[in-house]
Design a protein around this motif. Sequence first.
Motif, mmCIF file in Angstrom:
data_model
loop_
_atom_site.group_PDB
_atom_site.id
_atom_site.type_symbol
_atom_site.label_atom_id
_atom_site.label_comp_id
_atom_site.label_asym_id
_atom_site.label_seq_id
_atom_site.Cartn_x
_atom_site.Cartn_y
_atom_site.Cartn_z
ATOM 1 N N ALA A 59 2.901 54.704 47.649
ATOM 2 C CA ALA A 59 1.882 54.446 48.226
ATOM 3 C C ALA A 59 1.258 53.174 47.305
ATOM 4 C CB ALA A 59 0.767 55.320 48.178
ATOM 5 N N VAL A 60 1.616 53.249 45.996
ATOM 6 C CA VAL A 60 1.324 52.287 45.004
ATOM 7 C C VAL A 60 1.929 51.147 45.255
ATOM 8 C CG1 VAL A 60 1.198 51.777 42.648
ATOM 9 C CG2 VAL A 60 0.635 53.885 43.367
ATOM 10 N N VAL A 62 3.081 49.844 48.293
ATOM 11 C CA VAL A 62 2.496 49.404 49.231
ATOM 12 C C VAL A 62 1.303 48.669 49.158
ATOM 13 C CG1 VAL A 62 1.449 49.905 51.716
ATOM 14 C CG2 VAL A 62 3.688 51.006 50.967
ATOM 15 N N ALA A 63 0.381 49.370 48.309
ATOM 16 C CA ALA A 63 -1.022 48.976 47.934
ATOM 17 C C ALA A 63 -0.700 47.624 47.024
ATOM 18 C CB ALA A 63 -1.896 49.830 47.114
ATOM 19 N N ALA A 64 0.084 47.599 46.343
ATOM 20 C CA ALA A 64 0.315 46.514 45.279
ATOM 21 C C ALA A 64 0.683 45.062 46.279
ATOM 22 C CB ALA A 64 1.430 46.730 44.360
ATOM 23 N N PHE A 66 0.181 44.536 49.492
ATOM 24 C CA PHE A 66 -1.094 44.114 50.333
ATOM 25 C C PHE A 66 -2.022 43.414 49.325
ATOM 26 C CE2 PHE A 66 0.365 47.152 53.595
ATOM 27 C CZ PHE A 66 0.631 46.197 54.714
ATOM 28 N N LEU A 67 -2.345 43.858 48.264
ATOM 29 C CA LEU A 67 -3.172 43.041 47.274
ATOM 30 C C LEU A 67 -2.183 41.789 46.924
ATOM 31 C CD1 LEU A 67 -5.654 43.265 45.657
ATOM 32 C CD2 LEU A 67 -4.189 44.239 43.350
ATOM 33 N N TYR A 69 -0.328 39.976 48.655
ATOM 34 C CA TYR A 69 -0.458 39.360 49.849
ATOM 35 C C TYR A 69 -1.952 38.653 50.334
ATOM 36 C CZ TYR A 69 0.567 38.141 54.869
ATOM 37 O OH TYR A 69 0.649 37.364 55.948
#
Length: 73
Positions: A59-60, A62-64, A66-67, A69
């Motif tokens: 989860a971290v 994937v969040a990183a 998208f951040l 990007y």
Amino acid sequence: MSIGDPDPDPRETPGLEPGGSVPVGDTPPAEGSTSEAGPRHTPPRGWAKGPLIAIVTVAVLVAAFFLAYALLL
């Protein structure tokens, strides 16, 4: 703890014909209880540490992604 036979005895069950059959239009007797058929131990509750760490890590990441990007747009 003694567990008896859960099936009703046809000789002592009312509403049964000889041989154990049920008369036409009558409801058959209920089955015996199966409450003693479950597992003999209490399974652990909650998540194990390994899968929980793996899920949080993914989860971290994937969040990183998208951040990063969003910041590069």
